[in-house]
Every structure is written in structure tokens, then in C-alpha cells.
Design a protein around this motif. Structure first.
Motif, PDB file in Angstrom:
ATOM      1  N   ILE A 155      52.393  60.991  41.420  1.00  0.00           N
ATOM      2  CA  ILE A 155      52.587  60.098  42.564  1.00  0.00           C
ATOM      3  C   ILE A 155      51.446  59.096  42.654  1.00  0.00           C
ATOM      4  O   ILE A 155      51.656  57.889  42.812  1.00  0.00           O
ATOM      5  CB  ILE A 155      52.688  60.914  43.869  1.00  0.00           C
ATOM      6  CG1 ILE A 155      54.005  61.684  43.918  1.00  0.00           C
ATOM      7  CG2 ILE A 155      52.571  60.001  45.099  1.00  0.00           C
ATOM      8  CD1 ILE A 155      54.061  62.732  45.013  1.00  0.00           C
ATOM      9  N   GLY A 156      50.209  59.584  42.548  1.00  0.00           N
ATOM     10  CA  GLY A 156      49.058  58.689  42.639  1.00  0.00           C
ATOM     11  C   GLY A 156      49.031  57.656  41.535  1.00  0.00           C
ATOM     12  O   GLY A 156      48.765  56.474  41.779  1.00  0.00           O
ATOM     13  N   ALA A 157      49.330  58.085  40.302  1.00  0.00           N
ATOM     14  CA  ALA A 157      49.281  57.170  39.166  1.00  0.00           C
ATOM     15  C   ALA A 157      50.353  56.094  39.263  1.00  0.00           C
ATOM     16  O   ALA A 157      50.074  54.889  39.112  1.00  0.00           O
ATOM     17  CB  ALA A 157      49.439  57.959  37.866  1.00  0.00           C
ATOM     18  N   VAL A 158      51.593  56.496  39.534  1.00  0.00           N
ATOM     19  CA  VAL A 158      52.697  55.529  39.612  1.00  0.00           C
ATOM     20  C   VAL A 158      52.522  54.592  40.799  1.00  0.00           C
ATOM     21  O   VAL A 158      52.699  53.373  40.683  1.00  0.00           O
ATOM     22  CB  VAL A 158      54.050  56.271  39.705  1.00  0.00           C
ATOM     23  CG1 VAL A 158      55.185  55.293  39.987  1.00  0.00           C
ATOM     24  CG2 VAL A 158      54.326  57.029  38.415  1.00  0.00           C
ATOM     25  N   ALA A 159      52.154  55.150  41.942  1.00  0.00           N
ATOM     26  CA  ALA A 159      52.032  54.333  43.153  1.00  0.00           C
ATOM     27  C   ALA A 159      50.954  53.268  43.008  1.00  0.00           C
ATOM     28  O   ALA A 159      51.141  52.112  43.400  1.00  0.00           O
ATOM     29  CB  ALA A 159      51.727  55.227  44.352  1.00  0.00           C
ATOM     30  N   THR A 160      49.812  53.627  42.425  1.00  0.00           N
ATOM     31  CA  THR A 160      48.727  52.658  42.270  1.00  0.00           C
ATOM     32  C   THR A 160      49.038  51.651  41.179  1.00  0.00           C
ATOM     33  O   THR A 160      48.711  50.471  41.296  1.00  0.00           O
ATOM     34  CB  THR A 160      47.402  53.382  41.955  1.00  0.00           C
ATOM     35  OG1 THR A 160      47.234  54.454  42.866  1.00  0.00           O
ATOM     36  CG2 THR A 160      46.223  52.439  42.110  1.00  0.00           C
ATOM     37  N   PHE A 161      49.671  52.105  40.099  1.00  0.00           N
ATOM     38  CA  PHE A 161      50.047  51.192  39.011  1.00  0.00           C
ATOM     39  C   PHE A 161      50.969  50.092  39.527  1.00  0.00           C
ATOM     40  O   PHE A 161      50.842  48.923  39.151  1.00  0.00           O
ATOM     41  CB  PHE A 161      50.736  51.980  37.899  1.00  0.00           C
ATOM     42  CG  PHE A 161      51.026  51.171  36.663  1.00  0.00           C
ATOM     43  CD1 PHE A 161      50.063  51.021  35.680  1.00  0.00           C
ATOM     44  CD2 PHE A 161      52.255  50.559  36.478  1.00  0.00           C
ATOM     45  CE1 PHE A 161      50.315  50.281  34.536  1.00  0.00           C
ATOM     46  CE2 PHE A 161      52.526  49.812  35.342  1.00  0.00           C
ATOM     47  CZ  PHE A 161      51.548  49.670  34.364  1.00  0.00           C
TER      48      PHE A 161
END
Length: 271
Positions: A155-161
Motif C-alpha cells: 500500500i505504501g509503495a503503490v500509493a506514494t509512487f
């Protein structure tokens, strides 16, 4: 005039944040990308970095939105700490990874990923049971360790990307754990905060890798003037929409959530 337009769309982002947990990215990214590409040519440094600026500025706006919307939902009794705290640390770790990847990816790749992810999410919510409608007797389920760790980092990786906050992943996840839309959307807001902070710091730090500042008002990829206009509008939108939090029927809430995702995807395809 330009910043007035941004403030109006900022108001829309505040409304979608407090009612749907969007954090603002689904409104801010397409709008700011469209504004930057329309006002700067393809040979201009800002025009070439339009998608990165849109995503970076979106993460900065999400800090304001997530704090303000979380306070509103706390007062409404929609925040369930047992679901929030286990995920938060792993989302923050994933956010650092996502921001690092986004600063090294091309703007076209980020835009394509943004559109593709929206399409996959919409289809998943339509085709799999448990999102649009829930059984009345369905009791909320706890999050397993695998979901907390693996899901949190993803979630963190996709959301920030993509600069969209965690709503596009956390809302369907919590919804399928038996939570009503009001609570699932509410908890997307505090879970967006680690994404927003980590992303903003990473995009500002990217200034060290740029040959020169894009503009005096841009730090790294964060457009501070656009941020100011969008944030002020967002706070107004959150204040306006907060009274409607308990009034939206659950099934309608889920359907409007998907409709908004579809509209954002369409806007990005047309820009």
C-alpha cells in the motif's frame, strides 16, 4: 485566476478526502498535471517534469488533508485503532520505497501506472464479492500478519509512487474485512499520513539530483504555490463535507466511490 482554479479543485479534493478517504491525490494529480502541461511546453523543464510535480505536490497536500479529515472522523467515531496502527508502520516503510522508485521513473511510466492501477481496482471491486454489498450479519474480521506486513508495504509503495494516498487499496481491503464504507473510508485518512510525509520528504530531497531548480517556488518536485492554493481549498471542502459523513447509505457510498475512480481514470486518459 490559475490559483483560484486550483483552490476550487482543492475544495473538491477535500470533499472526496473526508467522504471517501481519497487523500486528495485522485483530484490533485490529474488537475495539476493538466494545468502544468497546458501552461508549459514540452521543451520546458517544468513541462517535462509535470507528472512528477503533480504527484509530489499531491503528497504534500495529502498531509494537510489526512490530518484534517482524521480529526473529523475521530469526532464521528469512525476510527478503529485496531485496524489503523498495525498497518501504519509498514505503510511508511513501503512509502519510502515507492517515492524512491517514482523519482527514478519517467513521467509517462508514472502516468501509465496511475491509469492502469485505477482500472484494475475498479474491475476488482466490481467482479469480486464483498465491496459493493455486504451481508448484514457479516462481522468485521481482523487483519492477519501477512496482510499487515505485505499489504502495508505494498500500500505504501503503490500509493506514494502514484501520489494518491492509500485509499485505493485500504478501502477495498477494510471493506472486505466486513467494515461499512464510512469506517473503511475514514481509516484511509490516518493511513495516508505516513505515505504523505515519506513521499513529500523524498520528492523534496530529489532536488539534489536535479541539475537546477525547476522554479524558485518549487522545492525538489513540490510546487509550493500550487500546494498553498490546493491546501486552502481542501480545508474548506473538508469543513463543508464533514456533516454528510453519517448520512450516506452504505451501498450508495460504495457505488459513488467506484464512480469517482472511473471519472479520474477517464480524465487521465483524456489529458
Amino acid at each position: 485566476m490559475l490559483y483560484l482554479i486550483l483552490a476550487l479543485f482543492g475544495c473538491a479534493s477535500g470533499i472526496t478526502t473526508v467522504l471517501f478517504g481519497f487523500g486528495g491525490g485522485f483530484v490533485v494529480v490529474p488537475v495539476l498535471y493538466g494545468v502544468l502541461t497546458a501552461t508549459h511546453g514540452a521543451g520546458d523543464a517544468i513541462g517535462q517534469s509535470a507528472m512528477h510535480i503533480a504527484v509530489a505536490t499531491s503528497t504534500c497536500v495529502m498531509i494537510v488533508n489526512s490530518i484534517a479529515a482524521t480529526r473529523k472522523h475521530q469526532r464521528a467515531g469512525n476510527i478503529v485503532r485496531a485496524y489503523v496502527w498495525p498497518l501504519a508502520a509498514f505503510i511508511a516503510a513501503g512509502a519510502l520505497l515507492g517515492a524512491w522508485a517514482a523519482t527514478r521513473a519517467s513521467g509517462d511510466l508514472v502516468r501509465g501506472a496511475f491509469i492502469a492501477y485505477l482500472g484494475v481496482t475498479i474491475l476488482d471491486c466490481l467482479l469480486r464479492q464483498g465491496f459493493l454489498a455486504q451481508q448484514d450479519a457479516q462481522a468485521p474480521q481482523r487483519l492477519g500478519p501477512g496482510i499487515v506486513v505485505g499489504g502495508g508495504v505494498a500500500i505504501g509503495a503503490v500509493a506514494t509512487f502514484l501520489g494518491v494516498g492509500g485509499s485505493v487499496m485500504t478501502v477495498p481491503l477494510l471493506r472486505r474485512r466486513g467494515l461499512p464504507m464510512a469506517k473503511a473510508a475514514a481509516m484511509a485518512n490516518p493511513l495516508t499520513l505516513p505515505v504523505a510525509i515519506a513521499g513529500t520528504l523524498a520528492y523534496m530531497a530529489a532536488a539534489r539530483e536535479l541539475p537546477a531548480r525547476l522554479a524558485p517556488w518549487i522545492v525538489g518536485y513540490v510546487d509550493l504555490l500550487a500546494f498553498g492554493a490546493l491546501a486552502l481549498g481542501s480545508l474548506a471542502g473538508i469543513r463543508l463535507a464533514a456533516p454528510f459523513i453519517p448520512r450516506i447509505p452504505d451501498r450508495l457510498h460504495a457505488r459513488v466511490y467506484l464512480l469517482l475512480l472511473a471519472l479520474v481514470m477517464l480524465s487521465m486518459l483524456l489529458i
